[in-house]
Design a protein around this motif. Structure first.
Motif, short mmCIF file in Angstrom:
data_model
loop_
_atom_site.label_atom_id
_atom_site.label_comp_id
_atom_site.label_asym_id
_atom_site.label_seq_id
_atom_site.Cartn_x
_atom_site.Cartn_y
_atom_site.Cartn_z
N LEU A 1 0.85 -1.19 0.00
CA LEU A 1 0.00 0.00 0.00
C LEU A 1 0.88 1.24 0.00
O LEU A 1 1.88 1.31 0.72
CB LEU A 1 -0.92 0.00 1.22
CG LEU A 1 -1.89 -1.17 1.33
CD1 LEU A 1 -2.68 -1.10 2.62
CD2 LEU A 1 -2.82 -1.22 0.12
N ARG A 2 0.50 2.24 -0.79
CA ARG A 2 1.28 3.47 -0.90
C ARG A 2 0.35 4.67 -0.91
O ARG A 2 -0.56 4.75 -1.74
CB ARG A 2 2.11 3.49 -2.19
CG ARG A 2 3.11 2.36 -2.33
CD ARG A 2 4.29 2.55 -1.39
NE ARG A 2 5.31 1.53 -1.57
CZ ARG A 2 5.36 0.39 -0.89
NH1 ARG A 2 4.43 0.12 0.00
NH2 ARG A 2 6.34 -0.47 -1.10
N THR A 3 0.60 5.59 -0.01
CA THR A 3 -0.11 6.87 -0.01
C THR A 3 0.57 7.78 -1.04
O THR A 3 1.63 7.43 -1.58
CB THR A 3 -0.10 7.50 1.38
OG1 THR A 3 1.24 7.48 1.89
CG2 THR A 3 -1.02 6.75 2.35
N ALA A 4 -0.01 8.94 -1.28
CA ALA A 4 0.51 9.85 -2.32
C ALA A 4 1.97 10.23 -2.10
O ALA A 4 2.74 10.33 -3.07
CB ALA A 4 -0.37 11.10 -2.38
N ASP A 5 2.38 10.44 -0.85
CA ASP A 5 3.77 10.82 -0.58
C ASP A 5 4.76 9.73 -0.95
O ASP A 5 5.95 9.99 -1.09
CB ASP A 5 3.94 11.23 0.89
CG ASP A 5 3.57 10.13 1.86
OD1 ASP A 5 2.53 9.47 1.66
OD2 ASP A 5 4.32 9.91 2.82
N LEU A 6 4.28 8.51 -1.12
CA LEU A 6 5.12 7.37 -1.51
C LEU A 6 4.88 6.97 -2.97
O LEU A 6 5.29 5.90 -3.39
CB LEU A 6 4.84 6.18 -0.58
CG LEU A 6 5.17 6.40 0.89
CD1 LEU A 6 4.66 5.25 1.73
CD2 LEU A 6 6.67 6.59 1.08
N GLY A 7 4.18 7.82 -3.71
CA GLY A 7 3.95 7.56 -5.12
C GLY A 7 2.71 6.73 -5.42
O GLY A 7 2.51 6.29 -6.54
N GLY A 8 1.86 6.51 -4.42
CA GLY A 8 0.66 5.71 -4.62
C GLY A 8 -0.60 6.54 -4.60
O GLY A 8 -0.56 7.77 -4.66
N SER A 9 -1.73 5.85 -4.50
CA SER A 9 -3.02 6.55 -4.52
C SER A 9 -3.93 6.12 -3.37
O SER A 9 -5.10 6.48 -3.34
CB SER A 9 -3.73 6.29 -5.85
OG SER A 9 -3.94 4.90 -6.03
N VAL A 10 -3.39 5.37 -2.42
CA VAL A 10 -4.18 4.91 -1.28
C VAL A 10 -4.42 6.10 -0.34
O VAL A 10 -3.49 6.85 -0.05
CB VAL A 10 -3.47 3.76 -0.54
CG1 VAL A 10 -4.24 3.34 0.70
CG2 VAL A 10 -3.28 2.58 -1.47
N GLY A 11 -5.65 6.26 0.12
CA GLY A 11 -5.99 7.38 0.99
C GLY A 11 -5.69 7.10 2.46
O GLY A 11 -5.39 5.97 2.86
N THR A 12 -5.80 8.15 3.25
CA THR A 12 -5.54 8.08 4.69
C THR A 12 -6.40 7.03 5.38
O THR A 12 -5.88 6.17 6.10
CB THR A 12 -5.83 9.46 5.34
OG1 THR A 12 -5.08 10.45 4.65
CG2 THR A 12 -5.48 9.46 6.81
N ASN A 13 -7.72 7.09 5.16
CA ASN A 13 -8.62 6.13 5.81
C ASN A 13 -8.38 4.71 5.34
O ASN A 13 -8.42 3.77 6.15
CB ASN A 13 -10.08 6.52 5.57
CG ASN A 13 -10.48 7.76 6.33
OD1 ASN A 13 -9.84 8.15 7.30
ND2 ASN A 13 -11.53 8.41 5.87
#
Length: 150
Positions: free
Chosen positions: A124-136
């Motif tokens: 899983l990757r949030t935006a800061d890691l180049g992904g698109s997974v959200g906070t929740n």
């Protein structure tokens, strides 16, 4: 010790004690190691912590928070990386409450959420890691993982 030298000599299990005013520079510069400020927990402790498994364990008061601050520019957008906050809770469990097993469960769940799929993780990757997974989404997945590990 200079910040670049301290960072170059850092290992995954390192602790970089510093005065609070110096810690801000160190934390920003050291975020290059894991790839994002959003991954890093911090603890401002009232004294040297003892290990929870030690027979002489004494809780240490502290302030636990992610190193990245509140990020007001992305507040309410659901894109902040919650992992630094989650790992800060693991530090609180370990050093202030003496709950080593619970702290490890959180850390293992976070690792599984981040690890590559070929390593058995969810990648899983949030935006800061180049992904698109959200906070929740990432937070909920980590909670699910903790429940399965517990």
């Amino acid at each position: 010790m200079s910040a670049p030298f301290a960072i170059a000599k850092t290992t995954p299990a390192s602790c970089l004690p510093s005065a609070n005013h110096y810690h801000f520079s160190l934390s920003d510069e050291s975020s290059i190691i894991p790839g994002s400020l959003g991954l890093l927990p911090s603890a401002s402790l009232a004294g040297a912590p003892s290990h929870p498994s030690s027979p002489s364990f004494k809780p240490t008061s502290g302030l636990y928070e992610p190193i990245h601050g509140s990020a007001p520019d992305i507040a309410g957008k659901g894109i902040a990386n919650p992992i630094g906050t989650i790992l800060s809770a693991a530090l609180l469990l370990r050093y202030s409450l003496g709950l080593e097993k619970q702290a490890r469960l959180i850390e293992v769940a976070v690792r599984k959420a981040l690890d590559a799929k070929d390593a058995g993780g969810l990648e899983l990757r949030t935006a800061d890691l180049g992904g698109s997974v959200g906070t929740n989404e990432i937070g909920d997945k980590i909670v699910e993982l903790i429940k399965t590990l517990f």
